[in-house]
Design a protein around this motif. Structure first.
Motif: not given
Length: 337
Positions: A76-79, A83-98, A304-313
């Protein structure tokens, strides 16, 4: 061609599922306790607080149950929530990816320019001073650790000489433009601020050179080897016999044929840099995926670790597919075969 692309696209979800499973299992068997990133040291001895934290983050469930819940949420798009930022991992990743995409794109432009130029010069001036110098430069790029090169260039060009700025994407006193694409160079242009645009480009030079030089050595050796082979072909002798100039022979005939096999390596290098820019982003305080992964690893932020791994893959799979398609388009013999 269409059937090939469809087969790759059909296989991609299963490959992603394998990446998800492997990342989830590796983070689950680690000796680190994720509660240290959730609960303060003072509250770790409080059983009620620990139990509430485990229930809140699902850590009180069995491993198969947590895996099933995670995969269901991922569809459903929920990663999950960091634990650290208390934000959705997908939101953090999309903010950092560009930021990572911008750095890697600039690095590949720098790296491709360096490696192709060195490879062509080394092949054309074989066994001369130019050849030995180009090969030595490529050897340094492949053997020097990225973290050492980044720190050395920062010290020389930023601290000692002051000709290039330090870490970051903009000057610390500058006001960033409104985020539209996430690419600082593009957003500053869209904002119509040329001063900020030049500042963003200036900050991009050092990290892009460090990251690009890391792959330029390998690609330049490949270009040199292919150029040496092609320059000895009969069609090169024919072109020279017809009176074609050396520049035309080298660039139009030899280099064009050399770039076809090199295209695959460049594509793989681009995917590698996207997923492996950790050290460069950490050294240059670049707020991208690499620095986000380091912060997650330090804080045992498993979602976050799993989210970054998935997006990188996923990025790696997509880039590989696009590289294979580009190779077939550039080399019709592969398509006919």
């Amino acid at each position: 061609m269409i059937r090939y692309i469809l087969r790759r696209l059909i296989a991609m979800p299963f490959l992603v599922l394998g990446i998800v499973t492997l990342a989830f299992l590796l983070t689950s068997v680690t000796k680190g306790d994720p509660l240290t990133a959730i609960v303060s040291d003072r509250q770790m001895n409080n059983p009620e607080v620990v139990a509430a934290a485990k229930a809140r983050w699902g850590l009180d469930r069995s491993l198969p149950e947590r895996y099933a819940i995670y995969v269901g949420n991922l569809v459903q798009g929920d990663m999950g929530t960091s634990f650290i930022t208390r934000r959705p991992v997908a939101q953090d990743v999309m903010f950092r990816l560009p930021a990572t995409m911008e750095l890697v794109t600039a690095a590949m432009i720098v790296g491709a320019t360096i490696c192709i130029s060195l490879g062509v010069l080394a092949a054309y001036f074989r066994n001369t001073v130019i050849d030995h110098t180009a090969r030595l430069f490529a050897l340094f790029g492949s053997s020097i650790p990225v973290f050492w090169l980044g720190l050395a260039l920062l010290y020389v060009f930023s601290v000692q000489w002051g000709v290039l700025p330090g870490p970051g994407r903009l000057d610390a006193r500058a006001t960033p433009p409104s985020t539209i694409t996430g690419f600082m160079t593009i957003d500053t242009l869209l904002a119509g601020d040329m001063r900020l645009f030049l500042d963003a480009v200036w900050h991009l030079i050092l990290p892009a050179f460090v990251l690009g030089w890391a792959v330029a050595g390998t690609i330049s050796r490949l270009v040199r080897a292919n150029m040496l082979e092609i320059l000895s072909r009969d069609f090169i002798l024919t072109a020279r016999a017809k009176g074609a100039g050396e520049f035309r022979v080298v660039i139009r005939h030899a280099l064009r044929n050399t770039l076809v096999p090199t295209l695959t390596v460049i594509g793989y290098s681009f995917a590698y840099l996207l997923t492996g820019a950790v050290l460069t982003e950490t050294i240059f305080s670049w707020p991208g995926m690499g620095s986000y992964a380091v912060e997650a690893a330090r804080g045992l932020d498993f979602p976050a670790i799993i989210g970054v791994t998935i997006v990188g893959g996923i990025i790696f799979l997509v880039v590989n597919l696009l590289t294979d398609i580009a190779y077939v388009i550039a080399n019709p013999r592969v398509r006919l075969g």
